[in-house]
Design a protein around this motif. Structure first.
Motif, PDB file in Angstrom:
ATOM      1  N   PRO A  86       0.806  -1.014   0.132  1.00  0.00           N
ATOM      2  CA  PRO A  86      -0.046  -0.224   0.159  1.00  0.00           C
ATOM      3  C   PRO A  86       0.464   1.655   0.330  1.00  0.00           C
ATOM      4  N   ASN A  87       0.572   1.998  -0.869  1.00  0.00           N
ATOM      5  CA  ASN A  87       1.527   3.162  -0.903  1.00  0.00           C
ATOM      6  C   ASN A  87       0.492   4.550  -0.319  1.00  0.00           C
ATOM      7  N   ASN A  88       0.689   5.324   0.783  1.00  0.00           N
ATOM      8  CA  ASN A  88       0.038   6.583   1.922  1.00  0.00           C
ATOM      9  C   ASN A  88       1.164   7.361   1.521  1.00  0.00           C
ATOM     10  N   THR A  89       2.030   7.397   0.821  1.00  0.00           N
ATOM     11  CA  THR A  89       2.713   8.388   0.645  1.00  0.00           C
ATOM     12  C   THR A  89       2.134   9.527  -0.394  1.00  0.00           C
ATOM     13  N   PHE A  90       1.779   8.891  -1.506  1.00  0.00           N
ATOM     14  CA  PHE A  90       1.531   9.969  -2.950  1.00  0.00           C
ATOM     15  C   PHE A  90       0.684  10.587  -2.415  1.00  0.00           C
ATOM     16  N   ILE A 137       4.233  17.441  -7.750  1.00  0.00           N
ATOM     17  CA  ILE A 137       3.107  16.828  -7.813  1.00  0.00           C
ATOM     18  C   ILE A 137       2.879  17.554  -6.260  1.00  0.00           C
ATOM     19  N   GLY A 138       3.668  17.636  -5.392  1.00  0.00           N
ATOM     20  CA  GLY A 138       3.440  18.442  -4.074  1.00  0.00           C
ATOM     21  C   GLY A 138       3.750  19.149  -3.892  1.00  0.00           C
ATOM     22  N   LEU A 139       4.307  20.195  -4.759  1.00  0.00           N
ATOM     23  CA  LEU A 139       3.774  21.828  -4.964  1.00  0.00           C
ATOM     24  C   LEU A 139       2.234  21.667  -5.238  1.00  0.00           C
ATOM     25  N   PHE A 140       1.304  20.808  -6.390  1.00  0.00           N
ATOM     26  CA  PHE A 140      -0.199  20.541  -6.665  1.00  0.00           C
ATOM     27  C   PHE A 140      -0.286  20.471  -5.150  1.00  0.00           C
ATOM     28  N   ALA A 141      -0.365  19.101  -4.488  1.00  0.00           N
ATOM     29  CA  ALA A 141      -0.389  19.238  -3.430  1.00  0.00           C
ATOM     30  C   ALA A 141      -1.287  19.959  -2.167  1.00  0.00           C
ATOM     31  N   ARG A 142       0.421  21.069  -2.212  1.00  0.00           N
ATOM     32  CA  ARG A 142       0.005  22.094  -1.110  1.00  0.00           C
ATOM     33  C   ARG A 142      -1.162  23.063  -2.116  1.00  0.00           C
ATOM     34  N   GLU A 143      -0.983  23.159  -3.125  1.00  0.00           N
ATOM     35  CA  GLU A 143      -1.963  24.528  -3.593  1.00  0.00           C
ATOM     36  C   GLU A 143      -3.371  24.030  -3.449  1.00  0.00           C
ATOM     37  N   LEU A 144      -3.323  22.556  -3.461  1.00  0.00           N
ATOM     38  CA  LEU A 144      -5.141  21.936  -2.806  1.00  0.00           C
ATOM     39  C   LEU A 144      -5.091  22.148  -2.100  1.00  0.00           C
ATOM     40  N   GLU A 145      -4.471  21.761  -1.265  1.00  0.00           N
ATOM     41  CA  GLU A 145      -4.464  21.607   0.948  1.00  0.00           C
ATOM     42  C   GLU A 145      -4.780  23.792   1.069  1.00  0.00           C
ATOM     43  N   SER A 146      -4.299  24.946   0.161  1.00  0.00           N
ATOM     44  CA  SER A 146      -4.101  26.065   0.876  1.00  0.00           C
ATOM     45  C   SER A 146      -6.236  26.772   0.333  1.00  0.00           C
TER      46      SER A 146
END
Length: 267
Positions: A86-90, A137-146
């Motif tokens: 299981p990949n929980n890091t994406f 992907i990390g930057l995209f995820a950060r903006e999703l959380e903003s």
């Protein structure tokens, strides 16, 4: 485990179209000019300049040019394999996401870097390209959380940003920027920082120092001449600001600049 299958740059292609099919890979897209039309699982989606889309595997996808004209975009096609573990890091939920990035120029640079680096037979190419994709992907995820930002704030910030990009070598006052959007100086600073991620003054210094990096590498201009050209009439202040933003003095940068990814100095 991420695996890059392909990276594309579609630049104003007449009659551009992708057939309707269920994809077995993930897609990350940055639109840099124009509009593009997608149908994803039966739903119409229009993406415009500055939009990033994440289309997960198993989506039924079709794409075409928008009726308003041609477009320009970067597309990264990749798979995510867990090898039975299981990949929980994406960091992105495996569903469609569509946002407008607050860092278009930086995102554009990183997509462009990935597009060029994945071509050719350069040393450690695969390792470097995977790192760039992970960063995106990390930057995209950060903006999703903003927290979401209202369109009017984005509009104000872009008006100010455009003015700074065109005038960063000149003396600029906050009152001058406030008049552009007919708001108070305090609000002007606040909205720009909320959308762009830094104050207008820091943004000006960053633009100047980025240009200084270019001039130090690619011209024979002296530090004094560059300082004056960029609006710093006190060379010692220019050197302090340069070191504050890059962790190097101008002279130190001159010796190693060709080996440095300049944009990475400002992340």
């Amino acid at each position: 485990m991420l695996s890059i299958l392909a990276v594309f740059f579609d630049s104003f292609i007449p009659n551009w179209h992708t057939k309707m099919e269920k994809i077995d890979y993930n897609v990350l897209i940055l639109v840099t000019q124009g509009h593009v039309q997608y149908i994803l699982d039966g739903k119409e989606i229009t993406a415009e300049k500055g939009d990033i889309l994440f289309i997960p595997a198993s989506t039924v996808r079709e794409g075409k040019n928008h009726e308003s004209g041609l477009h320009q975009k970067y597309t990264v096609v990749f798979t995510l394999q867990d090898n039975g573990i299981p990949n929980n890091t994406f960091p992105i939920d495996q569903k469609f996401h569509h946002i407008k990035t607050r860092s278009l120029e930086y995102m554009k640079h990183r997509f462009e870097r990935l597009y060029f680096d994945i071509r050719g037979d350069k040393t450690h190419r695969d390792f470097i390209c995977l790192g760039i994709l992970q960063e995106l992907i990390g930057l995209f995820a950060r903006e999703l959380e903003s927290p979401s930002i209202t369109p009017i704030k984005v509009k104000y910030a872009k008006i100010i940003e455009r003015f700074l990009l065109e005038n960063y070598r000149k003396p600029i006052e906050i009152d001058q920027l406030a008049k552009l959007i007919h708001r108070s100086p305090g609000y002007t600073i606040s909205v720009f920082k909320e959308v762009i991620g830094q104050s207008p003054i820091k943004y000006i210094h960053q633009l100047r120092v980025m240009e200084a990096c270019n001039l130090l590498i690619n011209t024979d201009m002296t530090v004094v001449a560059i300082s004056e050209y960029l609006g710093y009439y006190d060379t010692s202040y220019f050197s302090r600001m340069f070191k504050k933003l890059t962790a190097m003095s101008p002279k130190e940068f001159m010796m190693v600049g060709h080996q440095v990814e300049v944009s990475m100095l400002f992340t």
